[in-house]
Design a protein around this motif. Structure first.
Motif, PDB file in Angstrom:
ATOM      1  N   LEU A   1      27.985  -5.882 -40.569  1.00  0.00           N
ATOM      2  CA  LEU A   1      28.108  -6.153 -41.272  1.00  0.00           C
ATOM      3  C   LEU A   1      29.664  -6.128 -42.673  1.00  0.00           C
ATOM      4  N   ALA A   2      30.062  -6.549 -43.103  1.00  0.00           N
ATOM      5  CA  ALA A   2      31.053  -5.980 -43.756  1.00  0.00           C
ATOM      6  C   ALA A   2      31.017  -6.727 -45.429  1.00  0.00           C
ATOM      7  N   LYS A   3      31.458  -6.100 -45.928  1.00  0.00           N
ATOM      8  CA  LYS A   3      32.136  -6.106 -47.392  1.00  0.00           C
ATOM      9  C   LYS A   3      32.961  -5.851 -48.080  1.00  0.00           C
ATOM     10  N   LYS A   4      33.717  -6.886 -48.518  1.00  0.00           N
ATOM     11  CA  LYS A   4      34.902  -6.698 -49.282  1.00  0.00           C
ATOM     12  C   LYS A   4      35.139  -5.543 -49.788  1.00  0.00           C
ATOM     13  N   TYR A   5      36.204  -4.788 -49.737  1.00  0.00           N
ATOM     14  CA  TYR A   5      36.453  -3.862 -50.871  1.00  0.00           C
ATOM     15  C   TYR A   5      37.496  -4.321 -51.602  1.00  0.00           C
TER      16      TYR A   5
ATOM     17  N   GLU B   1      32.893  -8.011 -29.185  1.00  0.00           N
ATOM     18  CA  GLU B   1      33.049  -9.868 -29.052  1.00  0.00           C
ATOM     19  C   GLU B   1      35.190 -10.144 -29.945  1.00  0.00           C
ATOM     20  N   LEU B   2      34.444  -9.574 -31.776  1.00  0.00           N
ATOM     21  CA  LEU B   2      36.110  -9.694 -32.517  1.00  0.00           C
ATOM     22  C   LEU B   2      36.425  -9.186 -32.199  1.00  0.00           C
ATOM     23  N   ALA B   3      36.521  -7.245 -31.548  1.00  0.00           N
ATOM     24  CA  ALA B   3      37.936  -6.811 -30.990  1.00  0.00           C
ATOM     25  C   ALA B   3      38.682  -7.329 -29.501  1.00  0.00           C
ATOM     26  N   ARG B   4      37.829  -7.733 -29.123  1.00  0.00           N
ATOM     27  CA  ARG B   4      38.090  -8.456 -28.132  1.00  0.00           C
ATOM     28  C   ARG B   4      39.393  -9.556 -28.267  1.00  0.00           C
TER      29      ARG B   4
ATOM     30  N   LYS C   1      39.234 -13.494 -40.958  1.00  0.00           N
ATOM     31  CA  LYS C   1      37.946 -13.522 -40.688  1.00  0.00           C
ATOM     32  C   LYS C   1      37.048 -13.456 -40.457  1.00  0.00           C
ATOM     33  N   ILE C   2      37.239 -11.739 -41.013  1.00  0.00           N
ATOM     34  CA  ILE C   2      36.095 -11.129 -41.630  1.00  0.00           C
ATOM     35  C   ILE C   2      35.957 -10.810 -42.448  1.00  0.00           C
ATOM     36  N   SER C   3      36.068 -11.248 -43.765  1.00  0.00           N
ATOM     37  CA  SER C   3      36.401 -11.616 -44.941  1.00  0.00           C
ATOM     38  C   SER C   3      35.049 -13.236 -45.348  1.00  0.00           C
ATOM     39  N   SER C   4      35.303 -13.738 -43.749  1.00  0.00           N
ATOM     40  CA  SER C   4      34.132 -15.092 -44.115  1.00  0.00           C
ATOM     41  C   SER C   4      33.258 -14.690 -44.253  1.00  0.00           C
ATOM     42  N   PHE C   5      32.952 -13.805 -42.572  1.00  0.00           N
ATOM     43  CA  PHE C   5      31.355 -13.022 -43.063  1.00  0.00           C
ATOM     44  C   PHE C   5      31.192 -12.338 -43.830  1.00  0.00           C
ATOM     45  N   ALA C   6      32.087 -11.267 -44.913  1.00  0.00           N
ATOM     46  CA  ALA C   6      31.800 -10.473 -45.592  1.00  0.00           C
ATOM     47  C   ALA C   6      31.225 -11.669 -46.801  1.00  0.00           C
ATOM     48  N   SER C   7      31.435 -12.123 -47.129  1.00  0.00           N
ATOM     49  CA  SER C   7      31.480 -13.845 -47.807  1.00  0.00           C
ATOM     50  C   SER C   7      29.840 -14.005 -48.089  1.00  0.00           C
ATOM     51  N   ALA C   8      29.732 -14.700 -46.892  1.00  0.00           N
ATOM     52  CA  ALA C   8      28.527 -15.094 -46.563  1.00  0.00           C
ATOM     53  C   ALA C   8      27.527 -13.583 -46.348  1.00  0.00           C
ATOM     54  N   ARG C   9      27.365 -13.044 -45.601  1.00  0.00           N
ATOM     55  CA  ARG C   9      26.181 -11.550 -45.714  1.00  0.00           C
ATOM     56  C   ARG C   9      26.089 -12.005 -44.386  1.00  0.00           C
ATOM     57  N   GLU C  10      26.984 -12.097 -43.220  1.00  0.00           N
ATOM     58  CA  GLU C  10      26.356 -12.541 -42.249  1.00  0.00           C
ATOM     59  C   GLU C  10      26.963 -11.352 -41.479  1.00  0.00           C
ATOM     60  N   VAL C  11      26.281 -11.171 -40.602  1.00  0.00           N
ATOM     61  CA  VAL C  11      25.938  -9.789 -38.967  1.00  0.00           C
ATOM     62  C   VAL C  11      26.370 -10.483 -37.821  1.00  0.00           C
ATOM     63  N   PHE C  12      27.805  -9.670 -37.960  1.00  0.00           N
ATOM     64  CA  PHE C  12      29.101 -10.230 -36.646  1.00  0.00           C
ATOM     65  C   PHE C  12      28.230  -9.143 -35.555  1.00  0.00           C
TER      66      PHE C  12
ATOM     67  N   PHE D   1      37.647  -3.348 -45.601  1.00  0.00           N
ATOM     68  CA  PHE D   1      36.137  -3.796 -45.784  1.00  0.00           C
ATOM     69  C   PHE D   1      35.055  -2.271 -45.633  1.00  0.00           C
ATOM     70  N   ASP D   2      34.310  -2.584 -46.830  1.00  0.00           N
ATOM     71  CA  ASP D   2      32.612  -1.027 -46.167  1.00  0.00           C
ATOM     72  C   ASP D   2      32.090  -1.453 -45.405  1.00  0.00           C
ATOM     73  N   TRP D   3      31.823  -0.833 -44.201  1.00  0.00           N
ATOM     74  CA  TRP D   3      30.797  -1.583 -43.360  1.00  0.00           C
ATOM     75  C   TRP D   3      29.184  -0.942 -43.579  1.00  0.00           C
ATOM     76  N   GLU D   4      28.805  -2.318 -42.741  1.00  0.00           N
ATOM     77  CA  GLU D   4      27.687  -1.864 -43.085  1.00  0.00           C
ATOM     78  C   GLU D   4      26.447  -1.798 -41.115  1.00  0.00           C
ATOM     79  N   LEU D   5      25.553  -1.326 -41.125  1.00  0.00           N
ATOM     80  CA  LEU D   5      25.246  -1.959 -39.974  1.00  0.00           C
ATOM     81  C   LEU D   5      23.580  -2.970 -40.646  1.00  0.00           C
ATOM     82  N   PRO D   6      23.652  -3.746 -39.743  1.00  0.00           N
ATOM     83  CA  PRO D   6      22.385  -4.619 -40.160  1.00  0.00           C
ATOM     84  C   PRO D   6      21.650  -4.230 -40.414  1.00  0.00           C
ATOM     85  N   PRO D   7      20.380  -5.157 -41.272  1.00  0.00           N
ATOM     86  CA  PRO D   7      19.035  -4.322 -42.082  1.00  0.00           C
ATOM     87  C   PRO D   7      18.460  -4.191 -41.090  1.00  0.00           C
ATOM     88  N   GLY D   8      17.967  -2.516 -41.528  1.00  0.00           N
ATOM     89  CA  GLY D   8      16.697  -2.406 -40.782  1.00  0.00           C
ATOM     90  C   GLY D   8      17.277  -1.561 -39.621  1.00  0.00           C
TER      91      GLY D   8
END
Length: 498
Positions: free
Chosen positions: A492-496, A171-174, A156-167, A460-467
């Motif tokens: 934001l996640a980036k596939k390692y 909610e995911l942890a829950r 699921k996170i890989s799909s967010f990473a491919s789209a460079r989508e903030v998630f 994954f490598d992890w980032e905060l939203p832009p800005g």
């Protein structure tokens, strides 16, 4: 809640002014000034995060202080030394539970292991949980469920990473925690966006709300009618009916012969049904016993794993150098292997230190579950009457500057080359409690959390939203029984690719 308290306050005063009070001859610890009749209820009713409020009071009145909640005497413990006295040295004297309305109703009149007062019955129920539900062998048997849920969340996170989508990581942890616990406990997985999962979340939210709701009858037993007039009793009745229906559906599904024929591994409910059928326990398990134990798992296990996941990632996003260090350990230790497995965990010392440090700063239940004294006893030179409620402020204890250097800083290194552990023997850090009432699911919780976090950090490598900068990540928590992050954690996640 404050408005409700102000409305009922005159009623309480009118009722209790007719009663006579005998002055206490007990040598009680110091504490904040009390109002006539209601004691310190007004302070607790207006407190935001109760564990923080009690910690601030401990700075003024000491590591043991006394309050009065209507008719209930309360002790608050805020030091490792006194926590050890309560949970180890005098554990037997302090190992019961107060009978409060919501826990009593949710647990089918205290037939569970968490809220049941200390008794022969509780000892037998505890034996069932430790021997049959959370034994090392049983925890290991859920290995494939953990790996499957972790594979799903990574995908699921890989799909967010491919789209460079903030998630929304909260909610995911829950979702991952809920599905993992549901599969372990009930053998059932819910569609994350489906009606059954929404029902599950709604029930969980309602239970959490009720647990944090002020019921007058807990503090003034003669005023039960006030809770009825306020609509709280009918709300509690409705929630208990919904929960009972939920449990009954799960039981009926497990009793279906077709399911029995295809089931591969026993889940927790299967085990309880087998024990009931075989009559192999020293007490006769009833349907209410089974539903009460399901309630413990439903509330405690689901919440603690999700809350801890969010705080681990929050702490790491605030400290990028620590994030890189733990990722380096995980990736070098597991090599080209695609995932972190349970046999890798003993090698991941820094990962364990990160999790322990997170639980020190952000214990999932900062006041643990309240205890109650069973007899008159002495504590730190003070006399404690029987039926005294005891709050152990695990949050404050883990920030005590006498035991922790720079206690407000996130420093996992303090657990390297150290014998300190979170399993109840070191009273400087007690996120799961200690003594007879220690959380029976501690081992499973630590394995679940370590594997999920380990795999997310490896993959994954992890980032905060832009800005957004690391210093912008807040650590505010919402008031309640558990310490939830107030503002959801967005990432934001980036596939390692290693």
């Amino acid at each position: 809640m404050i408005i409700y308290f102000l409305i009922i306050l005159p009623l309480i005063l009118l009722y209790l002014l007719q009663k006579t009070r005998k002055p206490s001859k007990s040598l009680l610890p110091p504490g904040p000034p009390q109002l006539p009749l209601i004691g310190n209820l007004h302070q607790l009713a207006t407190a935001g995060n109760l564990h923080v409020h009690l910690w601030q009071l401990s700075k003024k009145y000491g590591p043991i202080f006394h309050m009065k909640l209507g008719s209930l005497p309360l002790l608050v413990i805020s030091s490792p030394k006194l926590a050890k006295e309560v949970m180890k040295t005098q554990d037997l004297a302090f190992c019961s539970r107060p009978k409060l309305l919501v826990p009593q109703r949710l647990s089918y009149n205290c037939l569970d292991v968490v809220f049941s007062p200390y008794s022969d019955h509780w000892r037998e129920v505890r034996k069932i949980t430790t021997t049959h539900l959370f034994s090392p062998t049983k925890i290991q048997s859920f290995h494939h469920l953990r790996q499957d849920e972790i594979s799903r969340v990574v995908a699921k996170i890989s799909s967010f990473a491919s789209a460079r989508e903030v998630f929304n990581f909260s909610e995911l942890a829950r979702a991952v925690s809920s599905n993992l616990i549901c599969r372990i406990a009930f053998g059932k997985r819910y569609d994350e966006d489906g009606e059954e999962m929404r029902r599950f979340y709604a029930l969980l939210h309602e239970v959490q709300t009720l647990m944090a709701t002020f019921f007058v009858s807990d503090y003034f037993p003669g005023l039960k009618w006030v809770d009825k007039v306020a609509g709280l009793v009918s709300r509690l009745d409705s929630t208990c009916e919904k929960l009972d229906c939920f449990y009954r559906e799960l039981i009926d599904e497990h009793l279906d012969r077709n399911r029995k024929e295809v089931a591969v591994e026993e889940d927790v409910l299967d085990v309880l049904l087998r024990l009931k059928e075989e009559k192999s326990c020293s007490i006769e398990l009833t349907w209410d016993h089974i539903k009460a134990l399901l309630m413990n798992i439903f509330i405690a296990a689901t919440e603690s794993t999700a809350v801890s996941m969010v705080w681990v990632m929050t702490a790491l996003m605030k400290e990028p150098q620590i994030m890189h260090k733990v990722q380096s350990e995980i990736r070098s230790s597991t090599g080209r292997k695609g995932k972190v497995e349970e046999d890798d965990l003993p090698k991941l010392h820094y990962l364990k230190a990160v999790i322990y440090e997170t639980m020190r700063l952000y214990p999932p239940a900062p006041l643990l579950v309240p205890r109650e004294s069973m007899e008159r006893c002495s504590l730190d030179g003070f006399e404690v009457p029987p039926k005294t409620v005891v709050y152990i402020n695990a949050w404050a204890i883990a920030r005590d500057p006498e035991y922790w250097e720079n206690p407000d800083e996130f420093v996992p290194e303090r657990f390297l080359n150290s014998n300190l552990d979170v399993k109840g023997q070191d009273f400087e850090i007690i996120p799961f409690g200690s003594g007879r009432r220690i959380c029976p699911g501690i081992s499973m919780g630590l394995v679940d959390l370590s594997l999920i976090i380990g795999n997310l950090l490896k993959s994954f490598d992890w980032e905060l939203p832009p800005g957004m900068l690391a210093e912008d990540v807040d650590t505010d928590s919402s008031p309640g029984i558990g310490v939830h992050k107030k503002i959801p954690l967005l990432l934001l996640a980036k596939k390692y690719v290693g």
